[in-house]
Design an enzyme around this catalytic site. Sequence first.
Site, PDB file in Angstrom:
ATOM      1  N   GLY A  27     -36.865  11.517 -11.734  1.00 41.04           N
ATOM      2  CA  GLY A  27     -37.956  11.940 -10.855  1.00 41.04           C
ATOM      3  C   GLY A  27     -39.240  12.015 -11.654  1.00 41.04           C
ATOM      4  O   GLY A  27     -40.082  12.891 -11.448  1.00 41.04           O
ATOM      5  N   LYS A 165     -33.448  24.711  -8.670  1.00 35.01           N
ATOM      6  CA  LYS A 165     -32.931  25.197  -7.411  1.00 35.01           C
ATOM      7  C   LYS A 165     -33.450  24.323  -6.248  1.00 35.01           C
ATOM      8  O   LYS A 165     -34.439  23.631  -6.463  1.00 35.01           O
ATOM      9  CB  LYS A 165     -33.308  26.662  -7.215  1.00 35.01           C
ATOM     10  CG  LYS A 165     -34.766  26.911  -6.836  1.00 35.01           C
ATOM     11  CD  LYS A 165     -34.896  28.367  -6.517  1.00 35.01           C
ATOM     12  CE  LYS A 165     -36.155  28.797  -5.913  1.00 35.01           C
ATOM     13  NZ  LYS A 165     -37.075  28.032  -5.227  1.00 35.01           N
ATOM     14  N   HIS A 257     -34.919  34.547  -7.948  1.00 36.97           N
ATOM     15  CA  HIS A 257     -35.887  35.280  -8.779  1.00 36.97           C
ATOM     16  C   HIS A 257     -35.786  36.801  -8.635  1.00 36.97           C
ATOM     17  O   HIS A 257     -35.854  37.540  -9.616  1.00 36.97           O
ATOM     18  CB  HIS A 257     -37.320  34.869  -8.435  1.00 36.97           C
ATOM     19  CG  HIS A 257     -37.529  33.393  -8.366  1.00 36.97           C
ATOM     20  ND1 HIS A 257     -36.942  32.521  -9.243  1.00 36.97           N
ATOM     21  CD2 HIS A 257     -38.262  32.619  -7.527  1.00 36.97           C
ATOM     22  CE1 HIS A 257     -37.301  31.281  -8.953  1.00 36.97           C
ATOM     23  NE2 HIS A 257     -38.098  31.313  -7.913  1.00 36.97           N
TER      24      HIS A 257
HETATM   25  C1  BG6 Z   1     -40.517  29.078  -6.365  1.00 38.42           C
HETATM   26  C2  BG6 Z   1     -40.467  29.119  -4.872  1.00 38.42           C
HETATM   27  O1  BG6 Z   1     -39.223  29.155  -6.896  1.00 38.42           O
HETATM   28  O2  BG6 Z   1     -41.291  30.191  -6.828  1.00 38.42           O
HETATM   29  C3  BG6 Z   1     -41.884  29.055  -4.313  1.00 38.42           C
HETATM   30  O3  BG6 Z   1     -39.727  28.003  -4.405  1.00 38.42           O
HETATM   31  C4  BG6 Z   1     -42.714  30.162  -4.883  1.00 38.42           C
HETATM   32  O4  BG6 Z   1     -41.858  29.152  -2.893  1.00 38.42           O
HETATM   33  C5  BG6 Z   1     -42.630  30.177  -6.394  1.00 38.42           C
HETATM   34  O5  BG6 Z   1     -44.048  29.942  -4.472  1.00 38.42           O
HETATM   35  C6  BG6 Z   1     -43.305  31.403  -6.948  1.00 38.42           C
HETATM   36  O6  BG6 Z   1     -43.385  31.295  -8.328  1.00 38.42           O
HETATM   37  P1  BG6 Z   1     -44.499  32.051  -9.145  1.00 38.42           P
HETATM   38  O7  BG6 Z   1     -44.169  31.738 -10.555  1.00 38.42           O
HETATM   39  O8  BG6 Z   1     -45.815  31.490  -8.693  1.00 38.42           O
HETATM   40  O9  BG6 Z   1     -44.361  33.488  -8.792  1.00 38.42           O
END
Ligand code: BG6
Length: 502
Positions: A27, A165, A257
Amino acid sequence: MSVNQNYWQANLCVEMKPVPNLMVIFGASGDLTRRKLIPALFNLYRRELFHEASRIVGFSRTPMSDDGLRESIREFLPAAAPREVEKFLAKIYYVYGEYDSPESYRKLGTRLKDIEEKPSPELNRTFYLSTPAALYPMIVPRLAESGLTAENFEGKPWRHVILEKPFGYDTESAEELDRMLHQSLQERQIYRIDHYLGKETVQNILMLRFANIIFEPVWNNAYIDHVQITTAETVGVGSRAGYYDRAGQLRDMFQNHMLAMLSLVAMEVPVTLDADGMRDEQLKLIRSIQPISLAELDKYILRAQYVEDDKLPGYRSEPGIRANSQTETYAAAKLFINNWRWRGVPFYLRSGKRLKRKVSEIAITFKHVPHSIFPQLTSSELEPDVLVLNVQPEEGMALSIQAKQPGPRLCMGKLTLKFNYADTFGGNIPEAYERLLLDSMLGDQTLFIRSDIIAASWRLFTPVLEAWQANAVPLYTYKAGSEGPDEANRLFGKTGYFWREL
Ligand code: BG6
């Protein structure tokens, strides 16, 4: 208190010696590669953490030459460092082919041999699948059939595969993905990314908890009243409607997360900080989370979707979103951990899109003092101490305590002791991908998610997702750009607490 350079002594660094690696990115013409992966690899190169003999090989369907890929990447690298950029670009190659064609993998294999012949015939190889997850069941078996991921008994040189993911859609599909991966690879070859684990401030939770003595004695249900974990974003779904409208916030942020942060805050001290030492404790913690009661779903978890505000469109008017979509763009939960340390302490988790402010933080609220000796103030009128771990955007931490205001009268107020990464380290905080790519090239799985952790987190949320799918509970609404739905405060019941202001 503020911390500045004079107080900071960086005299304890764990040595990291990069080893030669051939990083193959599937990719390669995509956004993630250009915006995140290549800049992160370049930063490692600049910090001398990318071995001189290492090479990068892009693979995708777009016909292009090595130079074609190099040119498409150049604009994502700093213009102010032309010599370093040129040297780095010279380490990048490109192969094009079809993801399902054995012939393409043969071609890739031949090219990899040619490339690695020059620096070293025995480079470790890492295959980064920066493609939609739907392609994993096509790519991984082809890689294995072509022998590209075959390792000798000792796994030297290694053949690792990095995946992004989503790792499934629910318990069943996650198990299916896992079976597919394990038919071709051993668990020690699989590096599943949760980019939150690569964030400096998330890793700092481990230092805070396990490199200091002062927190551990109070890190339990005797002293902590509750914990709030927030990830709020101002953005909507952007160009990801196709994925997001099917996934929703619980799958997109909670299953990964949010649970990653929860597990680091709440887990027991790992036996060692190696991959299994830490992941064993994370797993134990996630397995200790009390299953969410389906009979009282609304008491423990809720979902909501943003609607139009004067300036911002509602979710259903975003490009690519179904006009009657029931997908949640916000979720909030109250979780309990059934173990000795945390019995009875609520962990409140919330995450949403199109909220008032972008913030990711963990706020630990301590209990009130047991008795007040201060005239006219009861113990519950004395504000509790709060420790906030700011993950982003203002990376750092803050501890609010009670203190006396100077003066003859007895006046008490909240004093906040703050540490801010930007003030101390000049804002030069590496991107999560930098750390994760480095670890993958060092063969360190500590910050990557293990298969059983994914399974445990899906087991927690799949019943909720099924109940939501069946529309068993309401889908609340909140105005785009707001604090989220009012109903979210109901999770606190009569405790007198609410969600912290965004
Ligand atoms: C990603 C999600 O894993 O994390 C997104 O798929 C989200 O939807 C992003 O916006 C948020 O990451 P960060 O590092 O900007 O808090």
